[in-house]
Design an enzyme around this catalytic site. Sequence first.
Site, mmCIF file in Angstrom:
data_model
loop_
_atom_site.group_PDB
_atom_site.id
_atom_site.type_symbol
_atom_site.label_atom_id
_atom_site.label_comp_id
_atom_site.label_asym_id
_atom_site.label_seq_id
_atom_site.Cartn_x
_atom_site.Cartn_y
_atom_site.Cartn_z
ATOM 1 N N VAL A 11 0.098 -3.589 -5.836
ATOM 2 C CA VAL A 11 1.028 -2.468 -5.686
ATOM 3 C C VAL A 11 1.792 -2.212 -6.989
ATOM 4 C CG1 VAL A 11 3.141 -1.718 -4.524
ATOM 5 C CG2 VAL A 11 1.265 -2.673 -3.197
ATOM 6 N N GLU A 151 5.147 1.297 0.479
ATOM 7 C CA GLU A 151 3.916 1.724 -0.202
ATOM 8 C C GLU A 151 2.787 1.889 0.809
ATOM 9 O OE1 GLU A 151 3.288 2.612 -3.478
ATOM 10 O OE2 GLU A 151 1.514 3.189 -2.345
ATOM 11 N N GLU A 155 -6.134 -0.599 -1.142
ATOM 12 C CA GLU A 155 -6.922 -1.199 -2.216
ATOM 13 C C GLU A 155 -8.288 -0.533 -2.231
ATOM 14 O OE1 GLU A 155 -6.913 -5.469 -1.840
ATOM 15 O OE2 GLU A 155 -4.738 -5.476 -1.666
ATOM 16 N N ASN A 208 1.132 0.883 9.773
ATOM 17 C CA ASN A 208 0.048 -0.109 9.700
ATOM 18 C C ASN A 208 -0.367 -0.586 11.082
ATOM 19 O OD1 ASN A 208 -0.283 0.055 7.014
ATOM 20 N ND2 ASN A 208 0.367 -2.028 6.529
ATOM 21 N N GLY A 253 -16.420 -2.457 14.024
ATOM 22 C CA GLY A 253 -16.836 -3.506 13.088
ATOM 23 C C GLY A 253 -16.329 -4.868 13.533
ATOM 24 N N CYS A 260 -2.601 -6.889 4.252
ATOM 25 C CA CYS A 260 -1.526 -6.122 4.891
ATOM 26 C C CYS A 260 -1.571 -6.104 6.418
ATOM 27 C CB CYS A 260 -1.531 -4.701 4.351
ATOM 28 S SG CYS A 260 -0.990 -4.633 2.647
ATOM 29 N N LYS A 263 -0.832 -9.445 8.461
ATOM 30 C CA LYS A 263 0.526 -9.989 8.276
ATOM 31 C C LYS A 263 1.590 -9.009 8.771
ATOM 32 C CE LYS A 263 1.958 -8.777 3.587
ATOM 33 N NZ LYS A 263 2.985 -7.807 3.885
ATOM 34 N N ARG A 327 -8.284 -11.787 0.962
ATOM 35 C CA ARG A 327 -7.264 -12.300 1.878
ATOM 36 C C ARG A 327 -7.584 -11.856 3.307
ATOM 37 N NH1 ARG A 327 -1.917 -10.712 -1.630
ATOM 38 N NH2 ARG A 327 -3.182 -8.899 -2.148
HETATM 39 N N1 LIG Z 1 -2.023 -4.757 -1.492
HETATM 40 C C1 LIG Z 1 -1.895 -3.639 -0.764
HETATM 41 O O1 LIG Z 1 -2.862 -2.921 -0.484
HETATM 42 C C2 LIG Z 1 -0.539 -3.204 -0.293
HETATM 43 C C3 LIG Z 1 -0.371 -1.906 0.202
HETATM 44 C C4 LIG Z 1 0.901 -1.506 0.646
HETATM 45 C C5 LIG Z 1 1.964 -2.401 0.610
HETATM 46 N N2 LIG Z 1 1.756 -3.670 0.146
HETATM 47 C C6 LIG Z 1 2.922 -4.569 0.101
HETATM 48 O O2 LIG Z 1 3.370 -4.630 -1.249
HETATM 49 C C7 LIG Z 1 3.838 -5.945 -1.569
HETATM 50 C C8 LIG Z 1 3.066 -6.505 -2.746
HETATM 51 O O3 LIG Z 1 1.710 -6.662 -2.371
HETATM 52 P P1 LIG Z 1 0.563 -6.956 -3.455
HETATM 53 O O4 LIG Z 1 -0.718 -6.952 -2.711
HETATM 54 O O5 LIG Z 1 0.735 -6.067 -4.627
HETATM 55 O O6 LIG Z 1 0.950 -8.460 -3.880
HETATM 56 P P2 LIG Z 1 0.319 -9.359 -5.021
HETATM 57 O O7 LIG Z 1 0.332 -10.744 -4.502
HETATM 58 O O8 LIG Z 1 -0.964 -8.756 -5.494
HETATM 59 O O9 LIG Z 1 1.371 -9.209 -6.221
HETATM 60 C C9 LIG Z 1 2.657 -9.712 -6.178
HETATM 61 C C10 LIG Z 1 3.069 -10.070 -7.618
HETATM 62 O O10 LIG Z 1 4.442 -10.417 -7.622
HETATM 63 C C11 LIG Z 1 4.641 -11.434 -8.596
HETATM 64 N N3 LIG Z 1 5.940 -12.069 -8.373
HETATM 65 C C12 LIG Z 1 6.310 -12.941 -7.408
HETATM 66 N N4 LIG Z 1 7.606 -13.265 -7.533
HETATM 67 C C13 LIG Z 1 8.088 -12.576 -8.587
HETATM 68 C C14 LIG Z 1 9.355 -12.477 -9.199
HETATM 69 N N5 LIG Z 1 10.409 -13.148 -8.749
HETATM 70 N N6 LIG Z 1 9.475 -11.668 -10.259
HETATM 71 C C15 LIG Z 1 8.429 -10.977 -10.753
HETATM 72 N N7 LIG Z 1 7.193 -11.030 -10.212
HETATM 73 C C16 LIG Z 1 7.019 -11.816 -9.128
HETATM 74 C C17 LIG Z 1 3.437 -12.325 -8.404
HETATM 75 O O11 LIG Z 1 3.208 -13.168 -9.513
HETATM 76 C C18 LIG Z 1 2.337 -11.275 -8.188
HETATM 77 O O12 LIG Z 1 1.729 -10.912 -9.417
HETATM 78 C C19 LIG Z 1 3.700 -6.740 -0.273
HETATM 79 O O13 LIG Z 1 4.901 -6.680 0.437
HETATM 80 C C20 LIG Z 1 2.618 -5.997 0.477
HETATM 81 O O14 LIG Z 1 2.714 -6.167 1.875
HETATM 82 C C21 LIG Z 1 0.548 -4.085 -0.319
#
Ligand SMILES: NC(=O)c1ccc[n+]([C@@H]2O[C@H](COP(=O)([O-])OP(=O)(O)OC[C@H]3O[C@@H](n4cnc5c(N)ncnc54)[C@H](O)[C@@H]3O)[C@@H](O)[C@H]2O)c1
Length: 435
Positions: A11, A151, A155, A208, A253, A260, A263, A327
């Site tokens: 994100v 967000e 992906e 979601n 499927g 997401c 969780k 994941r």
């Molecule tokens: N991946 C998706 O498709 C998606 C879509 C919508 C919402 N979200 C939500 O967005 C959030 C992030 O998801 P993601 O998939 O991008 O996670 P991710 O695990 O890919 O990235 C999280 C990043 O945060 C960093 N981080 C952790 N603690 C930190 C800190 N204190 N300071 C700076 N950086 C730090 C980690 O090193 C990591 O790089 C989650 O809450 C998720 O539910 C994800």
Amino acid sequence: MNITITGTGYVGLVTGACLSEIGHHINCYDIDKEKISMLNQGISPIYEPGLDELIQRNIDKGLLTFSSDPEDAYRNADCIFIAVGTPANEDGSANLTFLEKAAIQIAEYITKDIIVVTKSTVPVGTNEHIGRLIQERVSASIKVEVVSNPEFLREGTAIHDTFHGDRIVIGSNNEETGKRIEEIYAPFQLPIVHTDIRSAEMIKYASNSFLALKISFINEIANLCEKAGANIDHVSTGVGLDRRIGRQFLQAGIGFGGSCFPKDINALNHIAKEFDYDFKILKSLIDVNHIQKERLFFKAKEHFGSLTDKRTTLLGLTFKPNTDDIREAASLQLIQDLLIDGAKITVYDPIAMPKVEKLFGDKISYATSAEQALEGSEAAFILTEWDEIKNLKLADIKVKMSDPIVFDGRNCFNLDEANKNGIQYFSIGRPAVKS
Ligand SMILES: NC(=O)c1ccc[n+]([C@@H]2O[C@H](COP(=O)([O-])OP(=O)(O)OC[C@H]3O[C@@H](n4cnc5c(N)ncnc54)[C@H](O)[C@@H]3O)[C@@H](O)[C@H]2O)c1
């Protein structure tokens, strides 16, 4: 405005790159130094179509920078978007540790009034908590505003979704602050929904959960189709053409995975419990998906009896195509089930092999192509509908396998084709082809 993005994962990185593309100066901060070092060399640590080019272009323009130094990230920031992970705790609730640590670090380094925008998916009430965590650690002269901006990117199509999303939700309890965040997003020209903070937090979980509900509902219908002699392909088309229902998320499927849906549904269930509300549909949804993920394994058990020493092939390991994210992928559950049953396993995925190898090491074998993975196999399982896998020819699959038996969790192939090619083919919600 100086904008910092905290957390440079799926994100944060996509948001940072897209905001720089529309002309903002973006500093992406992450505690993972290795990630930042890769990014500073123009290498994306995640696979997302189009992202590498977007990053490089905006680094070259001087609009996008990466840092693992919190002082550099926060000292001059006017606005901080937090996009750190909020994984599940063992009891299903959202783990806010990363978020809280980020908030405490922000408080340590900011020097002026700040808007903190939470993009991470967080339970109702979290933004207020984050606001308090920061405000109580800084001088009273520094004004801290919090905004919930959930967000919705997916992906695999994350950049497209950012530029062409259905809506941007801005949850703020201060109209002027909400407008300032709207200005940041204005060049995207997308519909903006202004709400209070708690409603914005709830919108993300409700969206979601509803999408997951659609998937689980059609999967249950598919399971019933198998018993009743109907075909889910026809049923989905007939149902989805009703505009009140819509065609999206009606592909049967082996259940949903990813970082997401599972969780977030568990977290919403937990939120409901905290507010003393018995959310019955949500609980069923969790059970249904759990069972659906094992559906191919049980089909194979029913067919073979025992899978001990069977040479099995898994094609596609990510939770969906066009991402390297494994994941909560159905492949992980199937590998575990097959290992317990004593099967020999060879896997192939176009992108995610290193991640799977990290998890399973030498317990399974890794092929360099789908064709190689199928060589001498007695049972093939299709788990992700990558184009490369969907475009395989059933005639070629038949030649490669020692026994052409295919369990397809994504309904990639035509039943007549399977029949014509003499392949035993078991898919989801469609009649089995037993030649
Ligand atoms: N991946 C998706 O498709 C998606 C879509 C919508 C919402 N979200 C939500 O967005 C959030 C992030 O998801 P993601 O998939 O991008 O996670 P991710 O695990 O890919 O990235 C999280 C990043 O945060 C960093 N981080 C952790 N603690 C930190 C800190 N204190 N300071 C700076 N950086 C730090 C980690 O090193 C990591 O790089 C989650 O809450 C998720 O539910 C994800």
